[in-house]
Design an enzyme around this catalytic site. Structure first.
Site, PDB file in Angstrom:
ATOM      1  N   ASP A   1       0.815  -1.210   0.000  1.00 40.61           N
ATOM      2  CA  ASP A   1       0.000   0.000   0.000  1.00 40.61           C
ATOM      3  C   ASP A   1       0.852   1.266   0.000  1.00 40.61           C
ATOM      4  OD1 ASP A   1       0.746  -0.782   2.666  1.00 40.61           O
ATOM      5  OD2 ASP A   1      -0.627   0.727   3.455  1.00 40.61           O
TER       6      ASP A   1
ATOM      7  N   GLU B   1       0.036  -1.174   5.747  1.00 39.26           N
ATOM      8  CA  GLU B   1       1.084  -0.693   6.652  1.00 39.26           C
ATOM      9  C   GLU B   1       0.854   0.766   7.026  1.00 39.26           C
ATOM     10  OE1 GLU B   1       4.654   1.268   8.045  1.00 39.26           O
ATOM     11  OE2 GLU B   1       3.678   1.678   6.147  1.00 39.26           O
ATOM     12  N   GLU B   2       0.442   1.541   6.027  1.00 42.33           N
ATOM     13  CA  GLU B   2       0.319   2.989   6.253  1.00 42.33           C
ATOM     14  C   GLU B   2      -0.825   3.327   7.206  1.00 42.33           C
ATOM     15  OE1 GLU B   2       2.567   4.910   5.388  1.00 42.33           O
ATOM     16  OE2 GLU B   2       3.559   4.135   3.605  1.00 42.33           O
TER      17      GLU B   2
HETATM   18 ZN   LIG Z   1       6.571   2.313   4.279  1.00 39.30          ZN
END
Ligand SMILES: [Zn+2]
Length: 453
Positions: free
Chosen positions: A89, A155-156
């Protein structure tokens, strides 16, 4: 068992750039809620088309549909595995896409660069990991211990659906990892004062975070007849006191950084930093002067949100502030709360923790064959540059793996000659195309080294 590198045939810069460009054209943006899944599914198809050997020889699983886990079984599968992470992502392109030289999801190639949102953070690593596996498979390499490639999809936004679910799946199978590599450090010029050349930074620990709410309830009133002790005034006083009284500093986590850089520092610095038994206090004071090095020394506290009032002529009955705090490894939220209460010294200010990541565990050891492999392979790619361990201030997917791995090293082999070149999360994120083969070669060496241990 491991093939010497000379028998590896690695793709050239243009080939990698073309395949990375295709990945950049898919807007795999993660939002706090309801991220569209179509771009992720398209990315999975693209990867299958671009890396046939990977998909033929490795077990590929979708976790929560959008995250990917590849298992490259080793010749001795009973050994603990090793893992290489990247996330699929990216963050949105920003408010004004017109500010970009090339549209953020065009995957444009120009001026020797590949441009696009996510090219540094971190599709270049995702793609060059796969390029490395494809090349190793073509050369007949078979790892001794199992190699996992884990590509989360959120992850973000915290990794709760992605990395956390991947770890849960691995835990269920009883998988333990001997070492793991994820984003964090990289190679950069001008990153260490007194050292003009390149330095490779490897994060060997990361801070945890806590969001703290400060709330004051007081008597509301008419703005024409203010008294003392309004909610806004009390809250402001509390924030001022918190800013004036930072948490205690310590060189504990800066010491490994200083030790690694010491031989490369010019003489006066070497004298100062080489005798911490004598100069520790002075060094600590000096490091506290800049926000970056200060954050290496202590838990930090930053007021980030403020809410109060609703009308020009009404003194509000409530004022709220939020603090974003970053805690050194092993430090507890209770310590932080106790510090805040002691500094504020006002019971009218309610102080509560509303959200926190699990406290970050102990830093990874720097005296392991796995860490030395990193150093060795950095030298093979970039020459004899200093390798410097740091504590990372942000959070990444790797923290979810602490339950199954104690040697987590955060490094991706991207290189920025100037600090200004790092445009992660910014406008005009880009990477030099001629850097891509270095990344593939580094990743291939890492898999050979770690996979053969
Ligand atoms: Zn990253």
């Amino acid at each position: 068992m491991s093939q010497p590198e000379s028998t590896l045939s690695l793709p050239d810069a243009q080939q990698i750039a073309r395949r990375l460009s295709a990945a950049l054209q898919l807007p795999t943006i993660s939002y706090e809620e309801n991220s569209p899944s179509a771009p992720f599914l398209a990315l999975h198809q693209l990867l299958a088309a671009q890396y046939p050997l990977v998909h033929q020889h490795l077990k590929r699983e979708g976790i929560n549909q959008l995250s990917l886990l590849f298992t490259w079984e080793g010749a001795q599968p009973e050994l603990p595995g090793v893992a290489f992470l990247a996330h699929q992502d990216v963050v949105p392109a920003g408010e004004n896409e017109a500010n970009w030289t090339h549209p953020p999801f065009s995957g444009a190639i120009g001026d020797g660069y590949l441009w696009g949102r996510g090219v540094v953070d971190m599709k270049s690593q995702l793609i060059t990991l796969l390029e490395a596996v494809e090349a190793l498979l073509a050369a007949g390499f078979k790892p001794r211990r199992t190699i996992y490639l884990a590509f989360g999809h959120d992850e973000e936004t915290g990794g709760k659906q992605g990395a956390r679910a991947i770890v849960a799946a691995l835990q269920q199978r009883g998988v333990q990892l001997d070492a793991l590599m994820d984003e964090g450090g990289s190679v950069g010029g001008g990153v260490a004062p007194g050292i003009p050349g390149l330095v490779a930074v490897i994060a060997f620990a990361e801070k945890s975070y806590a969001n703290i709410k400060l709330e004051v309830a007081a008597r509301a009133g008419h703005a024409s007849t203010p008294g003392r002790g309004g909610a806004i005034g009390l809250l402001s006083r509390a924030i001022t006191r918190i800013e004036r009284h930072p948490m205690p500093a310590s060189l504990e986590f800066a010491r490994p950084t200083i030790q690694a850089l010491l031989p490369h520092l010019p003489w006066p610095f070497r004298l100062l930093f080489g005798n911490l038994w004598l100069t520790g206090g002075l060094v600590q004071m000096a490091l506290a002067q800049t926000p970056y090095s200060n954050a290496m020394l202590r838990n930090t506290i930053a007021p980030t949100l403020l809410q109060a009032g609703y009308k020009f002529n009404v003194i509000p009955e409530r004022a709220t502030a939020f603090l974003n705090c970053r805690l050194l490894p092993g430090r507890q939220v209770d310590e932080l709360l106790a510090h805040l209460r002691q500094v504020v010294q006002d019971e009218r200010v309610q102080i509560t923790c509303i959200d926190t990541s699990a406290p970050a565990k102990k830093p990874a050891s720097l005296d392991t064959p796995y860490y030395h492999d990193l150093e060795k392979n950095i030298a093979a790619g970039y020459g004899p540059i200093p390798t410097c361990p740091i504590v990372m201030f942000g959070a990444s997917d790797a923290r979810h793996y602490e339950a199954i791995c104690s040697r987590i090293y955060r490094f991706q082999p991207t290189c920025f000659l100037e600090p200004d070149e790092d445009r992660t999360h910014g406008v005009d994120e880009r990477i030099k195309i001629d850097q891509l083969p270095t990344m593939v070669a580094f990743n291939a060496r890492m898999m050979q080294s770690w996979g053969s241990r």
